[in-house]
Design an enzyme around this catalytic site. Structure first.
Site, PDB file in Angstrom:
ATOM      1  N   GLU A 296       0.874  -1.258  -0.137  1.00 36.00           N
ATOM      2  CA  GLU A 296       0.064  -0.108   0.095  1.00 36.00           C
ATOM      3  C   GLU A 296       0.763   1.308   0.001  1.00 36.00           C
ATOM      4  OE1 GLU A 296      -4.238  -0.709   1.961  1.00 36.00           O
ATOM      5  OE2 GLU A 296      -3.201   0.677   3.264  1.00 36.00           O
ATOM      6  N   HIS A 317       7.828 -26.827  -0.781  1.00 36.99           N
ATOM      7  CA  HIS A 317       7.045 -27.829  -1.619  1.00 36.99           C
ATOM      8  C   HIS A 317       5.865 -27.564  -2.369  1.00 36.99           C
ATOM      9  CE1 HIS A 317       9.382 -30.997   0.613  1.00 36.99           C
ATOM     10  NE2 HIS A 317       9.265 -29.839   1.565  1.00 36.99           N
ATOM     11  N   LYS A 431     -13.998   0.286  -3.969  1.00 30.83           N
ATOM     12  CA  LYS A 431     -15.168   0.620  -2.912  1.00 30.83           C
ATOM     13  C   LYS A 431     -16.357   1.270  -3.817  1.00 30.83           C
ATOM     14  CE  LYS A 431     -12.202   1.343   0.837  1.00 30.83           C
ATOM     15  NZ  LYS A 431     -11.660   2.375   1.906  1.00 30.83           N
TER      16      LYS A 431
HETATM   17  O1  PA5 Z   1      -3.495   1.353   5.992  1.00 28.00           O
HETATM   18  C1  PA5 Z   1      -4.565   1.740   5.656  1.00 28.00           C
HETATM   19  O2  PA5 Z   1      -4.896   3.011   5.702  1.00 28.00           O
HETATM   20  C2  PA5 Z   1      -5.678   0.850   5.384  1.00 28.00           C
HETATM   21  O3  PA5 Z   1      -5.359  -0.501   5.329  1.00 28.00           O
HETATM   22  C3  PA5 Z   1      -6.804   0.869   6.455  1.00 28.00           C
HETATM   23  O4  PA5 Z   1      -6.301   0.653   7.487  1.00 28.00           O
HETATM   24  C4  PA5 Z   1      -8.092  -0.063   6.221  1.00 28.00           C
HETATM   25  O5  PA5 Z   1      -8.488   0.277   4.783  1.00 28.00           O
HETATM   26  C5  PA5 Z   1      -8.901   0.189   7.197  1.00 28.00           C
HETATM   27  O6  PA5 Z   1      -9.410   1.510   7.168  1.00 28.00           O
HETATM   28  P1  PA5 Z   1     -10.119   2.198   8.643  1.00 28.00           P
HETATM   29  O7  PA5 Z   1      -9.297   1.674   9.829  1.00 28.00           O
HETATM   30  O8  PA5 Z   1     -10.487   3.390   8.300  1.00 28.00           O
HETATM   31  O9  PA5 Z   1     -11.421   1.320   8.868  1.00 28.00           O
END
Ligand code: PA5
Length: 443
Positions: A296, A317, A431
């Site tokens: 990310e 394996h 989303k």
């Molecule tokens: O690192 C990030 O920003 C994302 O992975 C969020 O943690 C994830 O989408 C969950 O978001 P939230 O904490 O707003 O529910």
């Protein structure tokens, strides 16, 4: 003392020292930008000084909360996804008994009281998972943490709606509210509104800490404390690593800078995938946390190393063939654990029909380490550069050092690559489509 060591000798056949050192200037600039908060995404750099800014009294508050929960719940449901889930699970699974869900009593207790079993929800949208979960909860005394920084993420919100409804039917509204802790933004979001209205105990996800960097906030610390692990030692480890990485400013002395330099040098040579390799099954979720952190943070504007993982020797394996002989676009980073916590001796067998008597004087760890070394040699021969990150033992302090090491190196590496490591604009695309498909108003 810093227990996490990075060894890069086995990348030398693939990238020269000069090719690595060429990144020194960019990485030095990134090092400065992280501590001085001067580059892209600087509004999300709260994690950089987080370990050294955590007050002992705050950890005591979390520990007291954990004890209160342990006294009323045999099962604790941690609801969250992505950065609001993976850090806690990575640490808990790295530390807990491999078969903890089958244990009770002395194996599952801390300071004389039994800790709850930790289970997870809100990290998928599987109906069968949720129905199975509700069946289990029907017969257990339980409590929950609902964790969402934005407070609007569909997966945890959906799971929480079901669980809240179940809790209220099972215990009544007032007691249900006593069994819910919300960890969310200080001011904004649907979860914050709901928590205020229902009177839930809340903990704050700081504004300047993004989800994937939030393991050392209540997002990670509260579930880890509830599971019975020493969050003070975890934070101490992270604090030690923070001080060490702050005061060392060159590739030679700062392992996070070296890791970032080597990754970028390999990427420049056409290595597009990094595989994080473990030889301990309890590190599986550490790899999942690392994949989110690096994927990310770096995967944007057409750039980024694809973060993958394998759990060996199991995956030797299955994925071993691809790594040995597939496209030569991968490199590996091996998480190497030097000592186990426990030992079991390999019994001699007079008949030796399985041919294993030659192992009788060795420990299982020696056999595991031989597999690791043999694989390293084979993969280097096969054209796969190999980095090694070692730790003497898996414990809270070393995990704290490792978590901060990876976070800091990720910031350095992302800046060096030329991306903003602290945003995630691409996460929104699915989303929007999902909301349109489901008919959410205004989509
Ligand atoms: O690192 C990030 O920003 C994302 O992975 C969020 O943690 C994830 O989408 C969950 O978001 P939230 O904490 O707003 O529910």
């Amino acid at each position: 003392m810093i227990n996490i060591k990075l060894t890069v000798d086995s990348v030398k056949p693939f990238v020269s020292e000069d090719q690595i050192n060429n990144f020194q200037d960019k990485i030095s600039a990134a090092h400065q930008a992280l501590f001085e908060k001067t580059a892209a995404g600087n509004e999300f750099l709260g994690w950089v000084n987080l370990p050294s800014s955590i007050e002992e009294s705050f950890l005591d508050e979390l520990l007291a909360q954990a004890k209160t929960i342990a006294q009323k719940a045999e099962v604790y449901v941690v609801i969250g996804i992505g950065g609001s889930y993976l850090g806690a699970r990575a640490v808990i699974e790295a530390l807990q008994h491999h078969f903890s869900q089958m244990l009770t009593g002395k194996f599952n207790s801390v300071e004389g009281y039994a800790v709850p079993q930790i289970i997870y929800a809100g990290q998928n949208i599987s109906e069968d998972y949720l129905v199975d979960l509700m069946q289990i909860l029907e017969h257990k005394d339980y409590a929950v943490s609902v964790i969402s920084k934005s407070g609007t993420t569909t997966e945890p919100a959906l799971a929480f709606r079901l669980i809240k409804n179940h809790l209220e039917k099972k215990y009544g509204k007032a007691e249900a509210a006593n069994r819910i802790i919300a960890i969310t933004d200080e001011k904004r979001g649907a979860l914050k509104t709901l928590a205020d209205k229902e009177g839930y105990k809340t903990f704050v996800v700081p504004d300047d800490v993004g989800g994937r960097y939030s393991v050392l906030t209540p997002v990670g610390l509260l579930p880890i404390a509830i599971a019975g692990f020493d969050i003070k030692k975890l934070v101490t480890g992270a604090k030690e690593m923070e001080a060490f990485l702050k005061s060392n400013t060159s590739i030679e002395t700062n392992p996070a800078m070296l890791y970032a330099a080597v990754r970028n040098a390999l990427n420049f040579q056409g290595k597009l995938t990094e595989i994080l390799v473990n030889y301990e099954p309890r590190l599986y979720f550490l790899s999942e946390w690392w994949k989110q952190l690096y994927g990310e943070s770096e995967g944007k504007i057409g750039k980024g190393i694809f973060p993958a993982s394998v759990s060996n020797t199991s995956d030797l394996h299955s994925m071993g063939q691809y790594i040995q002989e597939g496209p030569r676009t991968i490199f590996e980073t091996v998480l190497s654990v030097e000592n186990s916590h426990q030992t079991i001796s390999i019994p001699r067998d007079d008949e030796n029909l399985d041919g294993l008597n030659y192992l009788c004087n060795k420990s299982i760890t020696e056999v595991n380490q031989a597999a690791e070394e043999a694989t390293r040699q084979a993969h280097i021969d096969g054209g796969v550069p190999n980095l090694r990150i070692s730790m003497p033992k898996i414990n809270e302090e070393n995990l704290g050092q490792l978590l901060y090491f990876f976070e800091f190196a990720c910031g350095l590496s992302g800046y060096t690559l030329g991306v903003n490591p602290f945003d995630q604009p691409g996460v929104e695309a699915y989303k929007k489509n999902m909301f349109a498909i489901l008919g959410k108003p205004s989509y």
